[in-house]
Design a protein around this motif. Structure first.
Motif, short mmCIF file in Angstrom:
data_model
loop_
_atom_site.label_atom_id
_atom_site.label_comp_id
_atom_site.label_asym_id
_atom_site.label_seq_id
_atom_site.Cartn_x
_atom_site.Cartn_y
_atom_site.Cartn_z
N ALA A 103 1.43 6.79 -6.71
CA ALA A 103 0.39 7.77 -7.00
C ALA A 103 0.91 9.19 -6.79
N GLU A 104 1.74 9.39 -5.73
CA GLU A 104 2.31 10.72 -5.48
C GLU A 104 3.26 11.13 -6.60
N GLN A 118 0.96 4.18 -2.83
CA GLN A 118 0.81 5.61 -2.52
C GLN A 118 1.98 6.41 -3.07
N GLU A 119 3.19 5.91 -2.92
CA GLU A 119 4.35 6.61 -3.49
C GLU A 119 4.23 6.72 -5.01
N GLU A 156 0.83 -1.20 0.00
CA GLU A 156 0.00 0.00 0.00
C GLU A 156 0.87 1.26 0.00
N ALA A 157 1.99 1.22 0.74
CA ALA A 157 2.90 2.37 0.75
C ALA A 157 3.52 2.57 -0.62
#
Length: 397
Positions: free
Chosen positions: A322-323, A319-320, A315-316
């Protein structure tokens, strides 16, 4: 000249083509290919598996070194391909991946043993393999897949969906010429893959009668009476009668191709192995198409805490990712704005340059008019000087 088709014939032809297209599009299709260097024997095994999956597979699929898995996925969509069978080879093992398109799952097997079609046929005294057998898909038979376990049920579902389903009330028995047997051994946890040719013969009659039905005249030189031809060999043991028994004798619900195979008559179903033969060992099951969460692993087992930690790290990473994508989109938008501002400034600069050039041209014209006036004044002074010196009016010239 031939007769032209009537409207009813044309409508019937269009309707038949439409039904054929719907039927062909509703059945599963497959790609059988390899990735990386696999060697000659594994390549032959791959081609043998294409024969098993006929007719709903790409028989002449070409694979280049520069092709990636995404290329096959892109080509599979318009062609209606639903399954991938991918062969790979490492230094220690031969592997087979079964993937369901477009979103998985993917089942990873290790091919512990295999035998090619040519080797199976060479070991038989009589083989039954001809091109007419491959015009229709084989009949799938699953054995020992009713046990408990999510991975066993998922494997069974994967094998079932690889082949077209059969409606027992509408199926034509003459289209069933082959059989694929997939058997699971719970003790060794191995899967045996076998491919057979199917033959149906009538039972309860002597060899002489069978020859008469096949339009072959038997040798009766050693017979004393015609009854010997009809009765000899009827009550043979199972070994003498090609091992026909209760396990393979059935009553035919339809007329089957072959002499003597009549409806509601006893006939024996005989199987002849034509290969290939494989022994598979399940390694793991992945959720997605080639990547994703591991649903089952036969070697590595993880606790719930480890699984939560893996999901948290995943999940991290998402998110990275997506960022980074958001930052890239912002940078692209900023560059587009800068490009538009630069284009605007360049347009204004060109406009100013045109206006300056136009103003310079007007100043030059004014300067020319001012230079003409001193020349006129000089001509008038010279005329006055001539009058005072000569006391006469000067000529016009």
């Amino acid at each position: 000249m031939g007769k032209s088709k009537t409207k009813n014939q044309k409508k019937a032809r269009v309707a038949a083509n439409h039904v054929a297209e719907e039927t062909y599009g509703s059945v599963p299709h497959s790609f059988v290919f390899h990735r990386g260097q696999i060697g000659k024997n594994v390549e032959e095994l791959m081609m043998d598996m294409r024969r098993v999956m006929e007719p709903y597979t790409a028989q002449s699929l070409k694979v280049r070194k520069k092709n990636v898995l995404k290329d096959f996925v892109t080509a599979a969509g318009p062609l209606g391909v639903t399954h991938f069978l991918v062969f790979t080879k490492t230094e220690n093992s031969v592997n087979l991946r079964l993937a369901r398109l477009p979103k998985g799952p993917t089942v990873h097997f290790q091919v512990t043993k295999y035998t090619l079609i040519k080797d199976v046929i060479s070991s038989l005294k009589r083989h039954r393999m001809h091109e007419q057998q491959f015009t229709h898909h084989p009949l799938l038979v699953l054995n020992n897949f009713g046990m408990e376990g999510m991975h066993i049920k998922l494997m069974a579902t994967m094998f079932q969906n690889m082949f077209p389903s059969i409606n027992v009330h509408k199926v034509n028995l003459n289209n069933i010429k082959r059989c694929v047997l997939v058997s699971y051994d719970p003790a060794s946890q191995e899967i045996e893959f076998r491919h057979y040719s199917l033959k149906v013969v009538p039972v309860g009659m002597s060899k002489g009668v069978k020859k008469l039905l096949q339009e072959k005249f038997p040798n009766m030189s050693k017979l004393e009476d015609i009854s010997d031809l009809l009765l000899k060999g009827v009550n043979l043991s199972e070994s003498e009668a090609e091992q026909d028994g209760e396990h393979n004798i059935t009553e035919l619900p339809q007329v089957y191709s072959g002499r003597g195979n009549m409806r509601a008559q006893q006939s024996a179903v005989r199987l002849t192995e034509i290969g290939p033969r494989m022994t598979l060992q399940l390694v793991k099951i992945v959720e997605g198409m080639g990547e994703g969460n591991v649903l089952y692993h036969s070697i590595m087992t993880k606790s719930e805490e480890e699984i939560r930690e893996i999901l948290k790290r995943k999940e991290a990473r998402l998110q990275e990712k997506a960022e980074r994508r958001r930052m890239q989109e912002q940078n692209i938008a900023f560059k587009d704005e800068k490009r538009e501002e630069n284009n605007t400034l360049k347009g204004m600069k060109r406009k100013w340059q045109k206006e300056e050039a136009a103003s310079d041209d007007s100043e030059v014209e004014d300067t020319g008019m001012q230079e003409d006036q001193p020349e006129a004044e000089e001509s008038e002074d010279e005329a006055e000087y001539y009058r005072q010196a000569v006391w006469e009016e000067p000529d016009e010239d």
